[in-house]
Every structure is written in structure tokens, then in C-alpha cells.
Design an enzyme around this catalytic site. Structure first.
Site, PDB file in Angstrom:
ATOM      1  N   GLU A  58     -25.402  -8.894  17.857  1.00 49.95           N
ATOM      2  CA  GLU A  58     -25.718 -10.227  17.677  1.00 49.95           C
ATOM      3  C   GLU A  58     -25.728 -10.684  16.175  1.00 49.95           C
ATOM      4  O   GLU A  58     -24.917 -11.408  15.914  1.00 49.95           O
ATOM      5  CB  GLU A  58     -27.136 -10.803  18.146  1.00 49.95           C
ATOM      6  CG  GLU A  58     -27.484 -12.067  17.805  1.00 49.95           C
ATOM      7  CD  GLU A  58     -28.719 -12.389  18.842  1.00 49.95           C
ATOM      8  OE1 GLU A  58     -29.049 -13.732  18.418  1.00 49.95           O
ATOM      9  OE2 GLU A  58     -29.184 -11.747  19.185  1.00 49.95           O
ATOM     10  N   HIS A 111      -5.982 -15.571   7.186  1.00 53.44           N
ATOM     11  CA  HIS A 111      -6.885 -14.662   8.055  1.00 53.44           C
ATOM     12  C   HIS A 111      -6.005 -14.101   9.109  1.00 53.44           C
ATOM     13  O   HIS A 111      -4.927 -14.750   9.259  1.00 53.44           O
ATOM     14  CB  HIS A 111      -7.905 -15.514   8.835  1.00 53.44           C
ATOM     15  CG  HIS A 111      -8.914 -16.105   8.292  1.00 53.44           C
ATOM     16  ND1 HIS A 111     -10.245 -16.673   8.683  1.00 53.44           N
ATOM     17  CD2 HIS A 111      -9.079 -15.735   6.629  1.00 53.44           C
ATOM     18  CE1 HIS A 111     -11.063 -16.888   7.519  1.00 53.44           C
ATOM     19  NE2 HIS A 111     -10.442 -16.459   6.423  1.00 53.44           N
ATOM     20  N   GLU A 135      -5.823 -14.136  12.316  1.00 48.32           N
ATOM     21  CA  GLU A 135      -5.190 -15.226  13.473  1.00 48.32           C
ATOM     22  C   GLU A 135      -4.062 -15.888  12.996  1.00 48.32           C
ATOM     23  O   GLU A 135      -3.001 -15.914  13.982  1.00 48.32           O
ATOM     24  CB  GLU A 135      -6.320 -15.904  13.933  1.00 48.32           C
ATOM     25  CG  GLU A 135      -7.483 -15.458  14.595  1.00 48.32           C
ATOM     26  CD  GLU A 135      -8.705 -15.134  13.602  1.00 48.32           C
ATOM     27  OE1 GLU A 135      -9.634 -14.858  13.871  1.00 48.32           O
ATOM     28  OE2 GLU A 135      -8.440 -14.979  12.101  1.00 48.32           O
ATOM     29  N   CYS A 184     -12.609 -18.459  13.234  1.00 49.64           N
ATOM     30  CA  CYS A 184     -13.557 -19.452  12.271  1.00 49.64           C
ATOM     31  C   CYS A 184     -12.984 -20.995  12.862  1.00 49.64           C
ATOM     32  O   CYS A 184     -11.739 -20.919  13.652  1.00 49.64           O
ATOM     33  CB  CYS A 184     -13.309 -18.971  10.778  1.00 49.64           C
ATOM     34  SG  CYS A 184     -11.514 -19.456  10.265  1.00 49.64           S
ATOM     35  N   CYS A 190      -9.067 -21.444  11.619  1.00 51.24           N
ATOM     36  CA  CYS A 190      -8.039 -20.652  12.494  1.00 51.24           C
ATOM     37  C   CYS A 190      -7.967 -21.317  13.730  1.00 51.24           C
ATOM     38  O   CYS A 190      -6.926 -21.519  14.406  1.00 51.24           O
ATOM     39  CB  CYS A 190      -8.566 -19.273  12.503  1.00 51.24           C
ATOM     40  SG  CYS A 190      -8.152 -18.588  11.087  1.00 51.24           S
TER      41      CYS A 190
END
Length: 248
Positions: free
Chosen positions: A89, A125, A127, A155, A158
Site C-alpha cells: 500500500e 514517463h 507510459e 499519474c 500520463c
């Protein structure tokens, strides 16, 4: 990417850096953290290297992908995979995105494209770079079926860019399987995930079987099976519930 980015010396430096980061984080694992080391959505927008035209094409300046910022490869180091893809987490120290991809272009001689991207969050990034480096010659007559297995969900910056691509390129079908949800409590992150979903992207949280599949397909595993961590299923259920609440 420049060949020197994958030189033995550069790989050694990256391994030493990653080992140091992972060792420090493992000492802290289990403690709550408010900062996982990733860029905020505002920084991602400011540092974003890619612009998207109305037809979904990416427009990139030569200086926007400097050496060593995006690492490409065929298979991931097993130690790195177990650290970066662990679905904890609070992901302190995991300040990268690993994106494993499969691309099926339909009835072409290319076959199934497979590989991975790794970013260092100092520029573009993984992605957004995927569409530049892995699909550089987009053909509107083909049907693209793209599957990503990522260490964390996109994010907000992205997510917005990916949604624009999917809207412009109707023949691209994207499925994203994420080990963790990145800053899912943030309003802008939730809006980005919803935008992706609305654009036709299939968003899923990685199940235990997905981790095993990714291990077999993208990791230098020496034919050894993946021993899943004790709370893998529990953490999957946690993130699955959060994603369902966001997308409902």
C-alpha cells in the site's frame, strides 16, 4: 535509445543505485509514508516531453529524451521485479515505473511485440514514451491490441495523454494491469483514471496470477517459479476495491 545507455558500466551503475534504494526501503517497509518519491501531477505536466496533435500523433523535440532517462529491455532482473512490482500500500522508495508490454497488430508479419520500459522520472514517463518508441510507425489501417503490466497506475498527466491517444486512435485497444494504484486518494488521479476508462481503456489491478504471468513472460527467472509474498492476495483485493469505487 542510445546504445551507451545499456553499456556494462551504465548497467552496473543502475544496479548499484537500485540496490541501495531497495535496501534502504526494505528497512522502512511497513511504515506509512506520504511521499513515494514520484513526481506530482504538476511536475509531470511541466516536465512532460510529449505533445499530442488532433490525429493522435506524438510530437517530440530531440532534447526531450536525453540518454539514460528511459531504459528498454527484453527481461527484468528478478530482484528488481520483486521489489518494484510488490503491491504494497505504501510504496516508499519505488520511484520508477516499469511497463511491460504486449502488442498485437492483427494480421501482420510482425508477430506479437514484447518488452519493457523503465523510467527514472527525470523526464518523460514510460507510459507516454511507449507510443514513441514501441509504436513509432502508427498505421490507422491496422487493429492494435495493447496490454500493459505496470508497477503502478499512471499519474494524472500520463492518464490524460493516454486518453487523448485512445480517442484519436480508435483502432488502438489498451488494457492496463497495475500492481499498485498511484496516489489513488488524490482527486486529479481519480479524474485521470476515470478519463482513461471513459476513453475505452480497460483498467485492472494485477491479481496473483497476473504477477506469475508477468514473472514468466518478462523476467530473467531462470525457469524458477515466482514465490508470491504473503499478503499479495490481500493487497490485490484492497486495490481492486479502491479502483472499483473510483470507476463506478
Amino acid at each position: 535509445m542510445a546504445d551507451k545507455g545499456n553499456s556494462p558500466m551504465r548497467r552496473k551503475e543502475r544496479k548499484e543505485k537500485e540496490f541501495t534504494e531497495m535496501t534502504e526501503e526494505m528497512k522502512k517497509e511497513g511504515q506509512r509514508t506520504v511521499d513515494n518519491g514520484e513526481l506530482s501531477s504538476g511536475e509531470a505536466v511541466n516536465n512532460g516531453a510529449v505533445a499530442i496533435s488532433q490525429n493522435g500523433d506524438f510530437q517530440v523535440e530531440p532534447t526531450e529524451l536525453p540518454p539514460f532517462e528511459i531504459i528498454t529491455g527484453d527481461r527484468i532482473d528478478p530482484f528488481v521485479f520483486k521489489f518494484q512490482f510488490k503491491n504494497v500500500e505504501y510504496s516508499s522508495g519505488r520511484n520508477k515505473t516499469f511497463l511491460c508490454y504486449l502488442v498485437d497488430k492483427g494480421n501482420t508479419a510482425d508477430g506479437l511485440l514484447r518488452g519493457y520500459l523503465e523510467d527514472e522520472h527525470t523526464g518523460s514517463h514510460a507510459e507516454e514514451v511507449f507510443f514513441i518508441q514501441c509504436l513509432p510507425h502508427y498505421d490507422p489501417t491496422l487493429k492494435y491490441t495493447v496490454t500493459w503490466y505496470v508497477s503502478s497506475s499512471p499519474c494524472s498527466a500520463c492518464a490524460a495523454k493516454i486518453a487523448e491517444v485512445l480517442k484519436a486512435r480508435k483502432n488502438v485497444k489498451l488494457s492496463i494491469f497495475a500492481a499498485r494504484l498511484f496516489e489513488w486518494e488524490e482527486v486529479e488521479i481519480q479524474a485521470g483514471l476515470k478519463a482513461l476508462h471513459a476513453a475505452g481503456c480497460k483498467l485492472r489491478v494485477m491479481k496473483p496470477l497476473d504477477f506469475s504471468y508477468t514473472w514468466d513472460t518478462f523476467v530473467e527467472n531462470e525457469e524458477q517459479p515466482l514465490n508470491l509474498w504473503e499478503d499479495c492476495k490481500e493487497n490485490y483485493e484492497y486495490y481492486h476495491e479502491k479502483l472499483s469505487d473510483i470507476l463506478q
